[in-house]
Design an enzyme around this catalytic site. Sequence first.
Site, mmCIF file in Angstrom:
data_model
loop_
_atom_site.group_PDB
_atom_site.id
_atom_site.type_symbol
_atom_site.label_atom_id
_atom_site.label_comp_id
_atom_site.label_asym_id
_atom_site.label_seq_id
_atom_site.Cartn_x
_atom_site.Cartn_y
_atom_site.Cartn_z
ATOM 1 N N LYS A 164 0.810 -1.222 0.000
ATOM 2 C CA LYS A 164 0.000 0.000 0.000
ATOM 3 C C LYS A 164 0.846 1.276 0.000
ATOM 4 O O LYS A 164 0.453 2.295 -0.549
ATOM 5 C CB LYS A 164 -0.928 -0.001 1.219
ATOM 6 C CG LYS A 164 -1.965 -1.130 1.198
ATOM 7 C CD LYS A 164 -3.148 -0.795 0.332
ATOM 8 C CE LYS A 164 -4.164 -1.938 0.262
ATOM 9 N NZ LYS A 164 -5.187 -1.732 -0.773
ATOM 10 N N GLU A 208 -9.583 6.777 2.887
ATOM 11 C CA GLU A 208 -10.468 5.760 3.457
ATOM 12 C C GLU A 208 -9.619 4.554 3.800
ATOM 13 O O GLU A 208 -8.549 4.373 3.231
ATOM 14 C CB GLU A 208 -11.527 5.358 2.416
ATOM 15 C CG GLU A 208 -11.099 4.238 1.446
ATOM 16 C CD GLU A 208 -9.948 4.620 0.505
ATOM 17 O OE1 GLU A 208 -9.682 5.824 0.329
ATOM 18 O OE2 GLU A 208 -9.293 3.700 -0.043
ATOM 19 N N SER A 239 1.720 -9.725 -1.004
ATOM 20 C CA SER A 239 1.354 -8.313 -0.868
ATOM 21 C C SER A 239 1.496 -7.731 0.528
ATOM 22 O O SER A 239 1.679 -6.532 0.684
ATOM 23 C CB SER A 239 -0.068 -8.081 -1.368
ATOM 24 O OG SER A 239 -0.995 -8.857 -0.624
HETATM 25 C C1 LIG Z 1 -1.787 -7.078 2.281
HETATM 26 C C2 LIG Z 1 -2.913 -6.687 1.401
HETATM 27 N N1 LIG Z 1 -3.049 -7.309 0.226
HETATM 28 C C3 LIG Z 1 -4.051 -6.986 -0.604
HETATM 29 C C4 LIG Z 1 -4.995 -6.040 -0.264
HETATM 30 C C5 LIG Z 1 -6.117 -5.785 -1.222
HETATM 31 O O1 LIG Z 1 -6.015 -4.548 -1.850
HETATM 32 P P1 LIG Z 1 -5.584 -4.471 -3.386
HETATM 33 O O2 LIG Z 1 -6.454 -5.442 -4.134
HETATM 34 O O3 LIG Z 1 -5.818 -3.053 -3.743
HETATM 35 O O4 LIG Z 1 -4.163 -4.873 -3.509
HETATM 36 C C6 LIG Z 1 -4.884 -5.345 0.957
HETATM 37 C C7 LIG Z 1 -5.842 -4.313 1.376
HETATM 38 O O5 LIG Z 1 -5.852 -3.841 2.502
HETATM 39 C C8 LIG Z 1 -3.809 -5.692 1.802
HETATM 40 O O6 LIG Z 1 -3.649 -5.089 2.989
#
Ligand SMILES: Cc1ncc(COP(=O)(O)O)c(C=O)c1O
Lengths: 254, 254, 394, 394
Positions: free
Chosen positions: C90, C112, C378
């Site tokens: 993020k 948000e 992620s």
């Molecule tokens: C670790 C992590 N992966 C994925 C997401 C999903 O968001 P996005 O699809 O925008 O990557 C989030 C959202 O909070 C997250 O914290």
Amino acid sequence: MNRINQTFQNKKDILSIYFTAGFPKLDDTLKIIRELDNSNVDMIEIGLPFSDPLADGPTIQKSSEKALKNGMTTDLLFNQLRGLRSITDIPIVVMGYFNPILQYGFDKFCINCKKSGIDGLIIPDLPVDIYKKSYKSKVENYGLNMMFLITPQTSNDRIHVIDEISKGFIYMVSSFGVTGARDNFDEYQIEYFERIKEMKLSNPLLIGFGISNDKTFKSACENSNGAIIGSAYIQHLKNYGVSKTNDFIEKIKF
Amino acid sequence: MNRINQTFQNKKDILSIYFTAGFPKLDDTLKIIRELDNSNVDMIEIGLPFSDPLADGPTIQKSSEKALKNGMTTDLLFNQLRGLRSITDIPIVVMGYFNPILQYGFDKFCINCKKSGIDGLIIPDLPVDIYKKSYKSKVENYGLNMMFLITPQTSNDRIHVIDEISKGFIYMVSSFGVTGARDNFDEYQIEYFERIKEMKLSNPLLIGFGISNDKTFKSACENSNGAIIGSAYIQHLKNYGVSKTNDFIEKIKF
Amino acid sequence: MENFNISKDGFYGDFGGAFIPEMLHPNIEELQKNYIKISESSEFIKEFNQLLKDYVGRPTPLYFAKRLSKKFNTKIYLKREDLCHTGAHKINNTIGQILLAKKLGKKRIIAETGAGQHGVATATVCALMGVECIIYMGEIDITRQAPNVARMKMLGAKVRPAKSGSKTLKDATNEAIRDWISNPIDTHYIIGSVVGPHPYPDMVARYQSVIGYETKKQLIKVEKTEKPTHVIACVGGGSNAAGLFYPFLNDKDVKIICVEAAGKGVNTGESAATSILGTEGIIHGSKTLLMQTNDGQITEPYSISAGLDYPGIGPMHANLFRTKRGEFVSIDDNDAMKWGLLLSQMEGIIPAIETAHAFAVLEKMKFSKSDIVIFNCSGRGDKDLDTYINYFKL
Amino acid sequence: MENFNISKDGFYGDFGGAFIPEMLHPNIEELQKNYIKISESSEFIKEFNQLLKDYVGRPTPLYFAKRLSKKFNTKIYLKREDLCHTGAHKINNTIGQILLAKKLGKKRIIAETGAGQHGVATATVCALMGVECIIYMGEIDITRQAPNVARMKMLGAKVRPAKSGSKTLKDATNEAIRDWISNPIDTHYIIGSVVGPHPYPDMVARYQSVIGYETKKQLIKVEKTEKPTHVIACVGGGSNAAGLFYPFLNDKDVKIICVEAAGKGVNTGESAATSILGTEGIIHGSKTLLMQTNDGQITEPYSISAGLDYPGIGPMHANLFRTKRGEFVSIDDNDAMKWGLLLSQMEGIIPAIETAHAFAVLEKMKFSKSDIVIFNCSGRGDKDLDTYINYFKL
Ligand SMILES: Cc1ncc(COP(=O)(O)O)c(C=O)c1O
Ligand SMILES: Cc1ncc(COP(=O)(O)O)c(C=O)c1O
């Protein structure tokens, strides 16, 4: 001649009993020694309690904690031991971790041991090489014996070194592991006992760690000059009190 | 001629009242319209409730939530509106967010509006350029007016574009911010009203957002062709019920 | 060649655009006019890259997962976004947007947040720059994500509860938009995923694209090719996925796999599998696929992971789905949790539950020995410990 | 030149050595004989560096803290160990030791942990290598550090409570040593700081020295010198400090500052300021400074940060203190907490409370404009959120 050496000259199947000074009650030290003497044990180890007894199992650990809570200190122990030699003639060893002895002052400690009629020391976390370099001459000057440990893992070479530096006996740790009562010897332990026997060391041997009953004591005696019992006796003290010492010893001796 | 345009031709100081369909009760729609008509308001905006009304303040949001909970749907609204033109002749505008209208089908929505006697639409999240490209001809074919918003931030150039594409009136958002009742106009708002007046737009102007009482209504009328009241009326409905509509309107009109 | 990138007018195929109230027009127009110019200026690039390197800790490793690869008899690499400062991808985006906001002269930041990761990442960059920061968060999420709320407060941000609707992410987004409408001049709204009106989806994807570009560079060193056979990521809004996919979008040799949260099961009514359950519509200013009633009311999704619990997906992903450029898989709560544990015990990496969803694909698809499979790792699982503890009775 | 590194026989000046029971002799001897040989083998170096890079996320950035530098009118750099996988410098050491253990053919790993950071770092590398892992942790710490206990369990480690003594770190260490005594052949004991019998202090310092060596390399790029004027770190056992100081130990142009935890105040009886309150003695097999009674009983220290709550310091640090090579500062709970918040709000980095202690030096010492001051940002504050929340009523 040091009482320890004398004892080994004169006796076999030596039973040495360990207890923690200040346990169960602060002033039980001489009472326990008297009971042990009356029960005809051959040698006594007085444990100086330490906050962090890392070579000891839970039973001795807890007795140390209790003893410290009761207020045991090195000074107090020496005070208690003033009458020692008026009540017993058997050899007495003090076993203590290095730090409390260092803080007390190594020399002062030795002097007070000597004055109290103590015959030898076991300091499980004082390594052989440092002892040799810095403390051996002092200890021997005060006429004290220093005993070292060997374990199933100790190499033959090292055992020879330890045999050379030890005076009195070698403390033969029976097993992998900290102190604590066990019921039986494993095969690897018997093999280890055999190996040591064949080495024909100059010091006699006492087997310690895990001796708890007549069976293990007998087996130890078959493989050495005798044995040291600690945890099992501490447990007995806790369960039945000082005055029942004889019941415990009777069941061990054969 | 569309009732909206007629109204602006014939009247000044237009008072247009907004309410959310399905609030306070599911079947209040016609009752409210009748009350408003009886109270001599000049125009009515029916809000189609939406789950995510992001241009609205808390009062209208909550009324939408309640309306949806009550069971309001697009179909149901058109059902309720069947008798509309038998009870009132004043212009009626539907204000709805784009998504529910899309899901209903844009054409079907327009057809049903027309059938029900609706005169115009406000879709706050349908941008001017997309409207122009894809929807304008449809809306106009069905004889509906489409009204767009301008704000204190809208550039003069863009206001001209909006003026060109709007039919009926321009919804002049009074301030920075979402819908909600306010007590007074700030200096920057007055300046903005002046600026717009000087632009001499082809569409009449209604001021909305923050009109809540006779004072703000009067001030709005001085600066435009009238005003739209939403949140303040919703609050009144919530506090006093549908039947007290006249009390509210009386206090506003001067 | 088909183009899966954004068009000049802000659309990916049928999806995208800026369906916004007029009140937002000046803000959105300002962004539309400036975001590429600023983001491609050498000054911006320099500052952005420097912060990514010195502050975020980039490049994040491309880690060859030995034990996992052996078990599944293929080559599995993890792009370690879990190692980014604040614990997820993020922050790549918030660094980009805070720099943009500064160039635009903004003095106040709003955002948000759902799980709180984006809120923390935003609060972090605001602290870094000394800028006022207000985070909108659903009242329910404030309770269930207490540690992240505390982090935001530690960082000096104000956390404002969204009390309307379902009191979760969707409503927090509405509240943030309302704030922006009310503060159009000095405020920048940092959206946390590739959602919202144009230019947000593209802007966020660009700032996140560092994930994919780094992957290419790193891959060539270990595999002598810039091209993996598969790129796999979980999709909430879709930003971590967009970041990884970005350089590969138009290269059909690279299979794109999007993993959605099935919640308690796609057909249980408690799911967040937007591509399957969703239909075309408009949410938060963007035309995309979203979960809604027949009547166009947006419905509340469900997933055990708060970060995948969004009723829409970004327009880029809606287009990947419709054109079949991307393969969409949905993974339920139980499989995700199982994979959270499995990755922990096989590779020593406790993933965010969002991230865990992606890995569960390993049991749903077949990979061959020579495949090069890149997972976007992620985020880290620290924020999810309570959920893990309760689920596994640890 | 005075040498502040370890001597051949395992001492730093008066301090160090291996004061161990005979039962540990084979294990310790095996390590003493092999640790340098193995650690300097090209195979080890390659694997170690690769894991540090691909798994831990090294190099960690050397981050110029702009706002802090401005406020204190000097040049402040943060070595970002908080960005390491698992959130602190601790993993540098566990990676080194797990590789060493593998080379020595060990099949089972034990470790002690206080705050849980070292436990997590150990459980992590054990999961990575697929090796059995047992972590000893004081019963009291198990309760107060629940999230880290959960992390260890997620990672597949067994967490065994130490129920003796004060039921905290010191006792956990005793228990670990007892386990090792009982399992001398197949088990390696991964100590978590530069404490314990020789060769641990030097071994851990070497594995952590990557911190200092990276700093040198990074500094030359930004400041055109390899030499900072000050290196500053908190000292619990002393591993993060040792890691940063390592390449500078014998360079007296570089001032070494060790920050200890004063707890509720040095003279309140609730403190962990070992250098001031401690005297020479033996703890966990090493001669060093430690907090003890006149009678040589080791006392329980106190600090709000569980990681500084150890009654000893490593022998290297004892020597730095005695020789005055290092300057020792002690920081109480309140100042540490204040600085935790300050760093969060000024730089967007929520530090571990341990780490926060180091920064509080900025208000205790004067630095000049041209000074180059390096702080070891040893860990992130996620594990401490509950403490921060309660303290600041967030
Ligand atoms: C670790 C992590 N992966 C994925 C997401 C999903 O968001 P996005 O699809 O925008 O990557 C989030 C959202 O909070 C997250 O914290
Ligand atoms: C973040 C952090 N810093 C510092 C320490 C103190 O240990 P050391 O002095 O060995 O670096 C710890 C111990 O847990 C820690 O977690």
